[in-house]
Design a protein around this motif. Sequence first.
Motif, short mmCIF file in Angstrom:
data_model
loop_
_atom_site.label_atom_id
_atom_site.label_comp_id
_atom_site.label_asym_id
_atom_site.label_seq_id
_atom_site.Cartn_x
_atom_site.Cartn_y
_atom_site.Cartn_z
N ASP A 168 1.24 -1.28 0.44
CA ASP A 168 -0.17 0.47 -0.07
C ASP A 168 0.98 1.36 0.23
O ASP A 168 0.46 2.53 -0.87
CB ASP A 168 -0.53 0.12 1.26
CG ASP A 168 -2.52 -0.93 1.04
OD1 ASP A 168 -2.52 -1.68 -0.50
OD2 ASP A 168 -2.43 -1.24 2.08
N TRP A 169 1.93 0.97 0.55
CA TRP A 169 2.86 2.17 1.07
C TRP A 169 4.47 2.65 -0.26
O TRP A 169 4.75 3.54 -0.33
CB TRP A 169 3.22 2.19 1.84
CG TRP A 169 2.96 2.03 3.34
CD1 TRP A 169 1.70 3.07 3.34
CD2 TRP A 169 2.92 1.55 4.43
NE1 TRP A 169 0.96 3.15 4.67
CE2 TRP A 169 1.81 2.63 5.17
CE3 TRP A 169 3.86 1.38 5.47
CZ2 TRP A 169 2.28 1.91 6.92
CZ3 TRP A 169 4.28 0.60 6.15
CH2 TRP A 169 2.49 1.21 7.04
N GLY A 170 3.79 1.42 -0.71
CA GLY A 170 5.06 1.68 -2.41
C GLY A 170 6.04 1.47 -1.88
O GLY A 170 7.14 1.84 -2.55
N PHE A 171 6.49 0.26 -0.84
CA PHE A 171 7.57 0.44 -0.16
C PHE A 171 8.85 -1.45 -1.17
O PHE A 171 8.03 -1.73 -1.58
CB PHE A 171 7.60 -0.48 1.05
CG PHE A 171 8.83 -0.12 1.94
CD1 PHE A 171 9.94 0.94 2.84
CD2 PHE A 171 9.31 -1.65 1.73
CE1 PHE A 171 11.34 0.38 2.72
CE2 PHE A 171 10.31 -1.91 2.49
CZ PHE A 171 11.29 -0.90 2.81
N PRO A 172 9.65 -0.56 -1.48
CA PRO A 172 10.50 -1.41 -2.60
C PRO A 172 10.57 -2.20 -1.62
O PRO A 172 11.97 -2.30 -1.26
CB PRO A 172 11.81 -1.23 -3.30
CG PRO A 172 11.66 0.26 -2.23
CD PRO A 172 10.80 0.47 -1.39
N GLY A 173 10.03 -3.90 -1.92
CA GLY A 173 10.97 -4.68 -0.69
C GLY A 173 10.24 -5.37 0.70
O GLY A 173 9.28 -4.80 0.24
N GLU A 174 11.02 -5.56 1.22
CA GLU A 174 10.57 -6.63 2.54
C GLU A 174 10.41 -5.78 3.81
O GLU A 174 11.08 -5.31 3.83
CB GLU A 174 11.06 -8.13 2.50
CG GLU A 174 11.16 -8.87 1.61
CD GLU A 174 9.67 -10.09 2.29
OE1 GLU A 174 8.02 -9.97 1.69
OE2 GLU A 174 9.76 -10.62 2.88
N PRO A 175 9.36 -6.18 4.51
CA PRO A 175 9.60 -5.54 6.36
C PRO A 175 10.57 -5.77 6.26
O PRO A 175 11.67 -6.76 6.07
CB PRO A 175 9.01 -5.48 6.64
CG PRO A 175 7.47 -5.81 5.38
CD PRO A 175 8.01 -6.47 4.97
N PRO A 176 11.51 -5.07 7.41
CA PRO A 176 12.95 -5.01 7.72
C PRO A 176 13.41 -6.39 8.59
O PRO A 176 14.10 -6.75 9.21
CB PRO A 176 13.16 -4.09 8.30
CG PRO A 176 12.11 -3.16 9.19
CD PRO A 176 11.14 -3.33 8.05
N VAL A 177 12.42 -6.63 9.70
CA VAL A 177 12.03 -7.63 10.74
C VAL A 177 11.37 -9.09 10.11
O VAL A 177 10.15 -8.92 9.89
CB VAL A 177 11.01 -7.17 11.91
CG1 VAL A 177 11.16 -8.16 13.41
CG2 VAL A 177 11.40 -5.95 12.26
N SER A 178 12.29 -9.77 10.94
CA SER A 178 11.90 -11.59 10.26
C SER A 178 10.64 -11.91 11.65
O SER A 178 10.33 -10.94 13.05
CB SER A 178 13.15 -12.80 10.61
OG SER A 178 13.74 -12.77 11.77
N VAL A 179 10.09 -12.98 11.62
CA VAL A 179 8.78 -13.36 12.07
C VAL A 179 9.43 -13.94 13.26
O VAL A 179 9.65 -13.55 13.93
CB VAL A 179 8.38 -14.39 12.05
CG1 VAL A 179 7.29 -15.13 13.21
CG2 VAL A 179 7.06 -13.52 10.17
N ASP A 180 11.15 -14.70 13.44
CA ASP A 180 11.52 -15.34 13.98
C ASP A 180 12.53 -14.37 15.38
O ASP A 180 12.51 -13.81 16.36
CB ASP A 180 12.61 -16.35 13.31
CG ASP A 180 12.13 -17.54 13.17
OD1 ASP A 180 11.07 -17.77 13.00
OD2 ASP A 180 12.95 -17.67 11.90
N ASP A 181 13.04 -13.16 14.52
CA ASP A 181 13.48 -11.89 15.52
C ASP A 181 12.63 -11.40 16.03
O ASP A 181 12.71 -11.17 17.25
CB ASP A 181 13.93 -11.21 14.11
CG ASP A 181 15.18 -11.89 14.46
OD1 ASP A 181 16.03 -12.77 14.48
OD2 ASP A 181 16.00 -11.15 13.13
#
Length: 257
Positions: A213-226
């Motif tokens: 929705d925000w047009g962010f290029p790539g994955e969010p920075p935090v993994s589920v495990d972390d």
Amino acid sequence: MAANTVYVITGANRGLGLGLTKALLGRPSTTVIATVRNGEAVATLQSETDSITAANKTTLYILKLDFSSAVPPEKIIETFNAATGAGDVSHADVLICNAASVFPMAPSAAVKAEHLRAAFEANTIASLLVFQAFWPLLQKSPSRAPKVVMVTSSLGCITNMERVPAGAYGPSKAALNYLAKSLHTQHEAGGLIAVALHPGWVQTRAGQSAAKDWGFPGEPPVSVDDSVKGMLDVIDKATRETASGKFVTQTGDVMPW
């Protein structure tokens, strides 16, 4: 079961809820009460956990509860008793209100009324009713310091408002933050530890939907495990003095409201 530490997790079939469930199954003498929305979600959670060897004396119960519309406390406990066997689980220690719905991240001037109503129903009201359902069991916690964790978001922060639009989701999380603080204030005598916990911007379906929705290029920075590792560390260490009545991140930092 009386000696087990009992965790209740809503929204446990994917994302953070699934990550938390898997991590807790690795702890000995732990009872995990996991809620999911429907039969398909039950099958998903069973499939995801079948390959996990639970630690010694650790048990998983799955409850089917759809929190897209708030479920009355009486119905929640009825479902809980049917799944666990009335009396088999006589207390709860930690309630993690994780189930939530995400709506389009529109600017406030464009938020639809139906999205706002639905967001408050699923993200705010449902969490409060889950607490109301389990509060009698939380009061029986052998620890004398039961915990309720409202999984929230920095998008609900008013003081340092994010520069991206948060649609109906942000207001519903701001209201959830209020409930966490009010539960802390109003249940001091009961020793309740109530935390509004921001898990970070995580690589879940919800996190990826926001990125799109925000047009962010790539994955969010935090993994589920972390995120899960950090969340559990915050939950384990939380006391009335350190985290209760506060807006905390998965790294342990305290955010302004």
